[in-house]
Motif scaffolding. Structure first.
Motif, PDB file in Angstrom:
ATOM      1  N   ARG A 101      50.924   5.914  59.296  1.00 19.69           N
ATOM      2  CA  ARG A 101      50.530   7.284  58.983  1.00 19.69           C
ATOM      3  C   ARG A 101      50.848   7.586  57.532  1.00 19.69           C
ATOM      4  O   ARG A 101      51.929   7.280  57.045  1.00 19.69           O
ATOM      5  CB  ARG A 101      51.241   8.264  59.921  1.00 19.69           C
ATOM      6  CG  ARG A 101      50.720   8.149  61.332  1.00 19.69           C
ATOM      7  CD  ARG A 101      51.283   9.186  62.275  1.00 19.69           C
ATOM      8  NE  ARG A 101      50.691   9.025  63.598  1.00 19.69           N
ATOM      9  CZ  ARG A 101      50.971   9.778  64.646  1.00 19.69           C
ATOM     10  NH1 ARG A 101      51.847  10.759  64.537  1.00 19.69           N
ATOM     11  NH2 ARG A 101      50.388   9.549  65.804  1.00 19.69           N
ATOM     12  N   GLU A 102      49.886   8.206  56.851  1.00 19.87           N
ATOM     13  CA  GLU A 102      50.011   8.559  55.443  1.00 19.87           C
ATOM     14  C   GLU A 102      49.964  10.074  55.317  1.00 19.87           C
ATOM     15  O   GLU A 102      49.059  10.726  55.849  1.00 19.87           O
ATOM     16  CB  GLU A 102      48.845   7.956  54.645  1.00 19.87           C
ATOM     17  CG  GLU A 102      48.739   8.454  53.213  1.00 19.87           C
ATOM     18  CD  GLU A 102      47.367   8.202  52.601  1.00 19.87           C
ATOM     19  OE1 GLU A 102      46.395   7.996  53.347  1.00 19.87           O
ATOM     20  OE2 GLU A 102      47.273   8.214  51.364  1.00 19.87           O
ATOM     21  N   GLN A 110      45.767   8.704  59.796  1.00 24.16           N
ATOM     22  CA  GLN A 110      46.044   7.343  60.226  1.00 24.16           C
ATOM     23  C   GLN A 110      44.750   6.660  60.622  1.00 24.16           C
ATOM     24  O   GLN A 110      43.993   7.173  61.447  1.00 24.16           O
ATOM     25  CB  GLN A 110      47.023   7.346  61.407  1.00 24.16           C
ATOM     26  CG  GLN A 110      47.452   5.984  61.869  1.00 24.16           C
ATOM     27  CD  GLN A 110      48.517   6.060  62.955  1.00 24.16           C
ATOM     28  OE1 GLN A 110      48.610   7.040  63.691  1.00 24.16           O
ATOM     29  NE2 GLN A 110      49.348   5.029  63.045  1.00 24.16           N
ATOM     30  N   ASP A 143      39.407   9.401  59.069  1.00 22.14           N
ATOM     31  CA  ASP A 143      40.643   9.030  59.757  1.00 22.14           C
ATOM     32  C   ASP A 143      40.910  10.027  60.879  1.00 22.14           C
ATOM     33  O   ASP A 143      40.224  11.047  60.987  1.00 22.14           O
ATOM     34  CB  ASP A 143      41.845   9.071  58.803  1.00 22.14           C
ATOM     35  CG  ASP A 143      42.131   7.749  58.126  1.00 22.14           C
ATOM     36  OD1 ASP A 143      42.560   7.778  56.951  1.00 22.14           O
ATOM     37  OD2 ASP A 143      41.931   6.705  58.775  1.00 22.14           O
TER      38      ASP A 143
END
Length: 125
Positions: free
Chosen positions: A45-46, A39, A92
């Motif tokens: 959020r990925e 994120q 990230d």
């Protein structure tokens, strides 16, 4: 209550590698979904990797496929993320997550119940 603690983050030059680890207590169930998300500030959020321990199914988005590898260490009760060929776009905060379902929960953050505090990954170009 599941507790997750990530480690292994840090700073690395572009092209380098990092190995993130997420230690869990208590022990994972035999059939559970484990995932790593990232994120950026102000963003959602990925998922960058997920694994379903029931049959070993894994998920990777195209952005990391071939570079990231997720695995589960049964003895250590950890879920690990090996990241190779890192680039600035991989910078990230990274979080591990565990589902509370016995089914394959895939890559959506909403399907995960327990989260770690996160570990920062910074890639210098």
């Amino acid at each position: 209550q599941v507790q997750l603690v990530e480690s292994g983050g840090g700073s690395v030059q572009a092209g380098g590698s990092l190995n993130l680890s997420c230690a869990a207590s208590p022990r994972f169930y035999s059939h559970v979904s484990l995932a790593w998300f990232r994120q950026a500030p102000g963003m959602g959020r990925e998922a960058v990797a997920a694994i379903y321990t029931g049959d070993g199914t894994t998920y990777y988005p195209d952005s990391v496929k071939g570079r990231f590898t997720v695995s589960r260490d049964k003895d250590k009760n950890t879920v690990d993320l090996l990241m190779n060929s890192l680039n600035a776009g991989d910078t990230d905060m990274y979080y591990c997550a565990v589902s509370s379902s016995a089914f394959d929960m895939g890559e959506l953050p909403i399907n995960y119940t327990y989260w770690g505090q996160g570990t920062q990954v910074t890639v210098a170009s």
